[in-house]
Write a protein that holds these residues in place. Structure first.
Motif, mmCIF file in Angstrom:
data_model
loop_
_atom_site.group_PDB
_atom_site.id
_atom_site.type_symbol
_atom_site.label_atom_id
_atom_site.label_comp_id
_atom_site.label_asym_id
_atom_site.label_seq_id
_atom_site.Cartn_x
_atom_site.Cartn_y
_atom_site.Cartn_z
ATOM 1 N N PRO A 185 0.600 4.677 -2.156
ATOM 2 C CA PRO A 185 -0.028 3.487 -2.039
ATOM 3 C C PRO A 185 -0.185 3.100 -0.615
ATOM 4 C CG PRO A 185 1.939 3.135 -3.613
ATOM 5 C CD PRO A 185 2.122 4.490 -3.152
ATOM 6 N N LYS A 186 -1.378 2.643 -0.708
ATOM 7 C CA LYS A 186 -1.797 2.191 0.669
ATOM 8 C C LYS A 186 -0.770 1.347 1.670
ATOM 9 C CE LYS A 186 -5.259 0.537 3.755
ATOM 10 N NZ LYS A 186 -6.157 -0.898 4.037
ATOM 11 N N ASP A 187 -0.246 0.232 0.938
ATOM 12 C CA ASP A 187 0.752 -0.538 1.961
ATOM 13 C C ASP A 187 1.929 0.504 2.551
ATOM 14 O OD1 ASP A 187 -1.063 -2.622 1.680
ATOM 15 O OD2 ASP A 187 0.481 -4.095 0.633
ATOM 16 N N GLN A 188 2.541 1.069 1.327
ATOM 17 C CA GLN A 188 3.660 2.017 1.603
ATOM 18 C C GLN A 188 3.051 2.921 2.607
ATOM 19 O OE1 GLN A 188 6.526 1.332 -0.074
ATOM 20 N NE2 GLN A 188 7.175 2.536 1.805
ATOM 21 N N TRP A 189 2.072 3.606 2.648
ATOM 22 C CA TRP A 189 1.840 4.580 3.427
ATOM 23 C C TRP A 189 1.766 4.057 4.934
ATOM 24 C CZ3 TRP A 189 -3.329 3.615 6.158
ATOM 25 C CH2 TRP A 189 -3.538 4.593 7.182
ATOM 26 N N PHE A 190 1.124 2.783 4.831
ATOM 27 C CA PHE A 190 1.170 2.063 6.219
ATOM 28 C C PHE A 190 2.806 2.055 6.777
ATOM 29 C CE2 PHE A 190 1.161 -1.412 9.446
ATOM 30 C CZ PHE A 190 0.039 -1.129 10.209
ATOM 31 N N TYR A 191 3.653 1.266 6.031
ATOM 32 C CA TYR A 191 4.835 0.959 6.345
ATOM 33 C C TYR A 191 5.736 2.119 6.858
ATOM 34 C CZ TYR A 191 3.664 -3.634 4.206
ATOM 35 O OH TYR A 191 3.153 -4.785 3.687
ATOM 36 N N CYS A 281 8.472 -3.148 10.404
ATOM 37 C CA CYS A 281 7.113 -3.900 10.901
ATOM 38 C C CYS A 281 7.483 -5.349 10.979
ATOM 39 C CB CYS A 281 6.102 -3.736 9.552
ATOM 40 S SG CYS A 281 5.651 -1.821 9.402
ATOM 41 N N LEU A 282 8.091 -5.928 10.249
ATOM 42 C CA LEU A 282 8.617 -7.433 10.303
ATOM 43 C C LEU A 282 9.174 -7.611 11.637
ATOM 44 C CD1 LEU A 282 9.932 -7.878 6.737
ATOM 45 C CD2 LEU A 282 7.898 -8.920 7.535
ATOM 46 N N VAL A 283 10.011 -6.987 12.127
ATOM 47 C CA VAL A 283 10.665 -7.093 13.370
ATOM 48 C C VAL A 283 9.703 -6.679 14.484
ATOM 49 C CG1 VAL A 283 12.746 -6.497 14.711
ATOM 50 C CG2 VAL A 283 12.952 -6.678 12.418
#
Ligand code: NAD
Ligand code: ZN
Length: 360
Positions: A185-191, A281-283
């Protein structure tokens, strides 16, 4: 000066469709008909015949589907090892991990604990493992963590999230088939992809940097920019390149270290179960002070792919909870020393970290 003598993955296959060769790769490694191959596979592939039908199970071989909803735990490793030992007539011929960083780490840890007495948490740390692992193979299905090349397996234990770092941890064989990542999935690909990007930034901007790490880190950094920023790649090109970026990013930190984002993301993950990729990513989003150029490019990548990071993660935490995250983050001394230098304790204080956590 004493230089470290690191092991590397001795065998690797790369290519789209190379997963078709899995049975040929394993066959010579079977030690007896009573010594099964155990496949630990992410349960996202449970009803996925496209992948599983290509595995020929013989004799007592078996597939264990494992959820990667939560990151691997030391207790989970202990349970799997017990189950495998109890149900196998002989010590298994090998462990084959198929999935993302979670499954790769789990497989490395299980392979180690089959030959080392005690429990997984006994070995969290640096060079505590005494015996070689059984044969273990890593097959990534999502790219970025570098777990396929690293000499660590990161586990959440009773006190800490910390790796089993040892010369026996790296895989004996890795199979890189970028096609396996086609349904990520796209979000997971990015993270997960950003995990690779952050590895490069932290390694290239660290005090431990040397030419060995730099050559790998720079290549991986350039590939990440091509994939996530410049953007004219076909899906296939992008999958191929990210798989190699992950490999190079992992190689880059093998001979140096990660830094601030990883230290703080371990804290988040230990307390709140935030997963590694998104945690980084969050940090990282708030680390301009440490990595100005890297964070600026990260924000461009985020915008380009319309990624909205969750907010308010730390909004309702108690002082005690902040202290737990800070304790975990500060315990990762080599990461801070790499990021800031030998005198890191002068500037990296609990208050400083609390200030950053509060922004998340
Ligand atoms: P992951 O393994 O947790 O997987 C993320 C999600 O992607 C899961 O929901 C999984 O089911 C799904 N997924 C994986 N492959 C897929 C596919 N082909 N199609 C569809 N969905 C798919 O994620 P990750 O980011 O690869 O790994 C994170 C873990 O890696 C953490 O536990 C972290 O601590 C560890 N890690 C280890 C190292 C190391 O050197 N050992 C380095 C970095 C991170
Ligand atoms: Zn990482």
């Amino acid at each position: 000066m004493s230089y470290k003598n690191f092991p590397m993955v001795p065998r690797v296959i790369f290519g789209r469709g190379s997963f078709n060769q899995i049975n040929d790769v394993l066959a010579p490694k079977r030690s007896s008909i009573h010594a099964p191959f155990i496949f630990l596979i992410d349960d996202v592939f449970k009803n996925n015949a496209w992948l599983t039908s290509r595995i020929n199970l013989s004799y007592d071989d078996r597939i264990i589907f494992v959820s990667s909803k939560e990151e691997p735990k030391t207790t989970q490793v202990d349970e799997l090892v017990e189950d495998i030992i109890l149900k196998s007539k002989e010590r298994p011929s090998g462990i084959i991990g198929i999935g993302g960083g979670s499954l790769l780490d789990l497989s490395k840890a299980v392979a180690l604990l089959i030959t080392n007495e005690g429990e997984a948490h006994d070995y969290q740390g640096w060079d505590l493992v005494k015996n070689a692992a059984i044969y273990h193979v890593g097959i990534p299905t999502i790219s970025g963590t570098g777990a396929e090349v690293s000499r660590t397996t990161i586990l959440t234990g009773p006190k800490l999230k910390l790796g089993i770092n040892s010369d026996f941890t790296p895989f004996d064989q890795v199979l890189l088939d970028p096609e396996l990542a086609k349904d990520v999935p796209k979000d997971q690909w990015f993270y997960t992809g950003m995990d690779c990007y952050v590895h490069c930034v932290e390694s290239l901007n660290g005090t431990y940097l040397n030419e060995f790490s730099k050559t790998y880190g720079e290549k991986s950094f350039d590939l990440c920019k091509e994939i996530f920023l410049d953007g004219d790649l076909s899906e296939e090109e992008s999958q191929d390149k990210l798989m190699m970026a992950s490999w190079h990013g992992g190689m880059s930190i093998a001979y140096s270290q990660v830094g601030v984002a990883h230290a703080m993301s371990y804290g988040l993950s230990f307390l709140l179960g935030v997963k590694h990729g998104i945690g980084n990513c969050l940090v990282f989003d708030h680390l301009e002070e440490f990595y100005p150029e890297g964070v600026a490019i990260f924000k461009q990548m985020k915008a380009k792919h319309s990624i909205e990071l969750p907010t308010g993660i730390c909004a309702k935490l108690t002082d005690e909870q902040f202290d737990t995250m800070i304790r975990v983050a500060l315990s990762l001394e080599p990461l801070w020393e790499n990021a800031i230098g030998e005198n890191w304790k002068e500037t990296i204080t609990p208050e400083k970290l609390k200030g950053i956590y509060k922004k998340i």
